[in-house]
Scaffold this active site. Structure first.
Site, PDB file in Angstrom:
ATOM      1  N   LYS A 260       0.848  -1.192   0.000  1.00 50.87           N
ATOM      2  CA  LYS A 260       0.000   0.000   0.000  1.00 50.87           C
ATOM      3  C   LYS A 260       0.883   1.242   0.000  1.00 50.87           C
ATOM      4  CE  LYS A 260      -3.996  -1.804   2.544  1.00 50.87           C
ATOM      5  NZ  LYS A 260      -5.013  -1.693   1.494  1.00 50.87           N
ATOM      6  N   ARG A 334      -9.954 -11.675   1.836  1.00 51.66           N
ATOM      7  CA  ARG A 334     -10.812 -12.712   1.251  1.00 51.66           C
ATOM      8  C   ARG A 334     -10.143 -14.086   1.313  1.00 51.66           C
ATOM      9  NH1 ARG A 334     -11.078  -9.630  -4.394  1.00 51.66           N
ATOM     10  NH2 ARG A 334     -10.926  -7.880  -2.932  1.00 51.66           N
TER      11      ARG A 334
HETATM   12  N1  BES Z   1      -8.138  -3.890   4.137  1.00 55.33           N
HETATM   13  C1  BES Z   1      -8.293  -3.509   2.796  1.00 55.33           C
HETATM   14  C2  BES Z   1      -9.630  -2.812   2.508  1.00 55.33           C
HETATM   15  C3  BES Z   1      -9.855  -1.462   3.126  1.00 55.33           C
HETATM   16  C4  BES Z   1      -9.541  -0.313   2.428  1.00 55.33           C
HETATM   17  C5  BES Z   1     -10.428  -1.348   4.363  1.00 55.33           C
HETATM   18  C6  BES Z   1      -9.797   0.932   2.972  1.00 55.33           C
HETATM   19  C7  BES Z   1     -10.683  -0.108   4.915  1.00 55.33           C
HETATM   20  C8  BES Z   1     -10.383   1.030   4.221  1.00 55.33           C
HETATM   21  C9  BES Z   1      -8.214  -4.730   1.876  1.00 55.33           C
HETATM   22  O1  BES Z   1      -7.418  -5.774   2.329  1.00 55.33           O
HETATM   23  C10 BES Z   1      -7.638  -4.261   0.581  1.00 55.33           C
HETATM   24  O2  BES Z   1      -6.549  -3.795   0.595  1.00 55.33           O
HETATM   25  N2  BES Z   1      -8.405  -4.367  -0.481  1.00 55.33           N
HETATM   26  C11 BES Z   1      -7.986  -3.916  -1.760  1.00 55.33           C
HETATM   27  C12 BES Z   1      -8.484  -4.900  -2.793  1.00 55.33           C
HETATM   28  C13 BES Z   1      -7.876  -4.723  -4.144  1.00 55.33           C
HETATM   29  C14 BES Z   1      -6.421  -5.083  -4.131  1.00 55.33           C
HETATM   30  C15 BES Z   1      -8.630  -5.598  -5.124  1.00 55.33           C
HETATM   31  C16 BES Z   1      -8.573  -2.534  -2.006  1.00 55.33           C
HETATM   32  O3  BES Z   1      -9.689  -2.274  -1.548  1.00 55.33           O
HETATM   33  O4  BES Z   1      -7.913  -1.722  -2.617  1.00 55.33           O
HETATM   34 ZN    ZN Z   2      -5.366  -5.545   1.760  1.00 54.71          ZN
END
Ligand code: BES
Ligand code: ZN
Ligand code: ZN
Length: 489
Positions: A260, A334
């Site tokens: 991230k 997931r």
């Molecule tokens: N934990 C995050 C989702 C999230 C984002 C929670 C912002 C709370 C606030 C999750 O694990 C994630 O990073 N999801 C990705 C998925 C993508 C790579 C398909 C996302 O939402 O960008």
């Molecule tokens: Zn994530």
């Protein structure tokens, strides 16, 4: 904090301060004493507007209606404001709600007060102590015949259980990834088992390997903190209904090798909020001693980077034998849930509800305040809509369709962990989970994406900055409804 409903006139109750609600701009209500002063303060009585009259020791809050949600929010706003003042005790009238139900009014007020008083100061050297510790509610507006003491008592008890369970959940989410690791999550579960008469089983890496939970394991690989599968159970001797709650417990989500960016990594301590909601719900279920069997299943793990990290291009095998092509290591929740959902189905529950901060896309779709609700059972989704209305949480249906499901196809494995399109990410994440729900269980399952409301950058509703405890009030209401409908059968 002591909250009582008493049979005394407001003017005969001695406290440091009085709370007065101004409902639907009605400044003529008998409890409003300072009309001139309010006018001088330019008080418009717009919902959420407040006036503090120090010299009069009165605090006014405006709200739109006497609905459960509005009362609860106004009372939370009151304590949230007053805890910073030098006030030890507060009194208020019991408002005659639109539905004339004592239960809802008392519950709304008590919950609001207890949620508003929440402050997280574990890491502050100077802890501003909360001195507001007594709230007295006068029932002077209720005629004797329509005031039922036992109903007020039940309402107070439930409000206290729900609010303390929400605050309990908030306290864990708000703690840092140094302090809350998968092992500390296990410690919390063990303490809960002791304190709330739950049974607990904790499973480590070896168990995950033995049970071939390769998706869950992969996420944990780069972290020095070993993964933990936590299983709490509340089992009432008369239970006829079995419910599994599954929580995403990412104690930190760096994104893994699909790292991230700085800004979006910030606040990812909240990625354990689904698991913490499950903790809160289990506590409430036990304290209310609900006549059901509830399983709280948590995948606690950290998504880190390092030489052992799982990679884009890896193919993982989940507990049910399905293979998953990794295209992005940041879609880790997931993977953990896939294995935990398989595990939950081994117990043949009547319902399986998962709670997870699963996708940023859900926040894009619905905003920061609303839970995304996904599944195959429209009746179940409807029940959750009703419970959201009852509990003051916001929820919206995100509908599945076969075209979105197609986007998860993989060339080399059974499924890909991300969609091939950048659109509809909350739903494709839900559809991914659906692949791990057995056919016979499709109608028993519901997925709640709490990524939006789990963690706040500003105070809203009954929430302070930081963790909200999203999902706790919603699930407790749904479970109470299940108990009631089961008993009436
Ligand atoms: N934990 C995050 C989702 C999230 C984002 C929670 C912002 C709370 C606030 C999750 O694990 C994630 O990073 N999801 C990705 C998925 C993508 C790579 C398909 C996302 O939402 O960008
Ligand atoms: Zn994530
Ligand atoms: Zn995550």
């Amino acid at each position: 904090m002591d909250i009582q409903v008493v049979n005394k006139k407001i003017k005969d109750i001695k406290t440091d301060f009085e709370l007065i609600l101004v409902v639907n701009k009605n400044l003529k209500h008998i409890w409003i004493k300072d009309r001139e002063l309010l006018r001088k303060n330019n008080f418009q009585a717009i919902s959420g507007e407040t006036v503090l009259l120090l010299e009069k020791q009165r605090f006014y809050v405006a709200l739109d209606s006497l609905s459960y949600v509005d009362i609860r929010e106004a009372c939370a706003l009151a304590t949230r404001t007053l805890i910073n003042k030098n006030i030890r005790s507060l009194k208020s009238g019991l408002y005659f709600a639109e539905n004339k139900e004592i239960y809802n009014t008392v519950k709304a007020m008590a919950e609001g007060f207890l949620l508003g008083i929440y402050k997280f100061n574990k890491y502050k050297s100077e802890k501003n102590k909360i001195i507001l510790n007594k709230i007295i509610i006068s029932k002077e507006n209720y005629k004797v015949k329509n005031f039922d003491k036992t109903i007020a008592k039940t309402a107070l008890k439930r409000a206290r259980v729900i609010a303390t369970s929400i605050n309990f959940s908030r306290d864990i989410v708000n703690q840092t990834p140094q302090d809350i690791t998968p092992l500390t999550m296990s410690k919390i579960a063990k303490d809960m088992a002791k304190n709330y008469n739950l049974t607990v089983k904790i499973y480590n890496q070896k168990y995950l390997q033995a049970k071939k939970m390769g998706a869950f394991l992969a996420v944990s690989q780069a972290s020095p903190h070993p993964p933990q599968l936590i299983h709490l159970v509340h089992k009432h001797p008369q239970a006829k209904l079995k419910i599994a709650l599954v929580g995403k417990g990412l104690t930190y989500d760096t994104g893994g090798l699909s790292l991230k960016l700085g800004n979006s990594m910030m606040t990812m301590k909240m990625d354990k909020a689904g698991a913490c909601a499950v903790f809160g719900i289990m506590r409430a279920v036990s304290e209310l001693n609900l006549p059901i069997e509830v399983h709280g299943i948590i995948g606690a793990v950290e998504n880190a980077i390092g030489q052992h990290a799982y990679k884009p291009d890896d193919v993982l095998r989940a507990k049910n034998g399905k293979t998953i092509e990794i295209k992005n290591t940041d879609a880790e929740g997931r993977l953990v849930l896939a294995d935990c959902l398989c595990y939950a189905q081994d117990f043949q529950p009547d319902y399986i509800i998962d709670l997870a901060t699963l996708t940023g896309a859900c926040v894009v779709a619905l905003g920061e305040y609303t839970i995304g609700c996904m599944g195959h059972n429209d009746d179940l989704k409807n029940d959750f809509k009703i419970s959201a209305g009852n509990s003051g949480e916001l929820i919206a249906d995100l509908p599945f369709n076969k075209y979105l499901a197609e986007l998860l196809k993989s060339e080399i494995a059974d499924i890909s962990n991300i969609s091939s399109s950048k659109w509809g990410g909350a739903i494709t994440a839900g559809l991914f989970l659906s692949k791990f729900i057995q056919k016979k269980n499709k109608n028993k399952w519901l997925h709640l994406d709490i990524a939006g409301p789990a963690f706040n950058t500003k105070a809203w509703g009954v929430n302070s900055i930081g963790a909200s405890g999203a999902g706790v009030a919603l699930l407790v209401d749904w479970l109470l409804g299940k108990v009631a409908s089961h008993n009436s059968k």
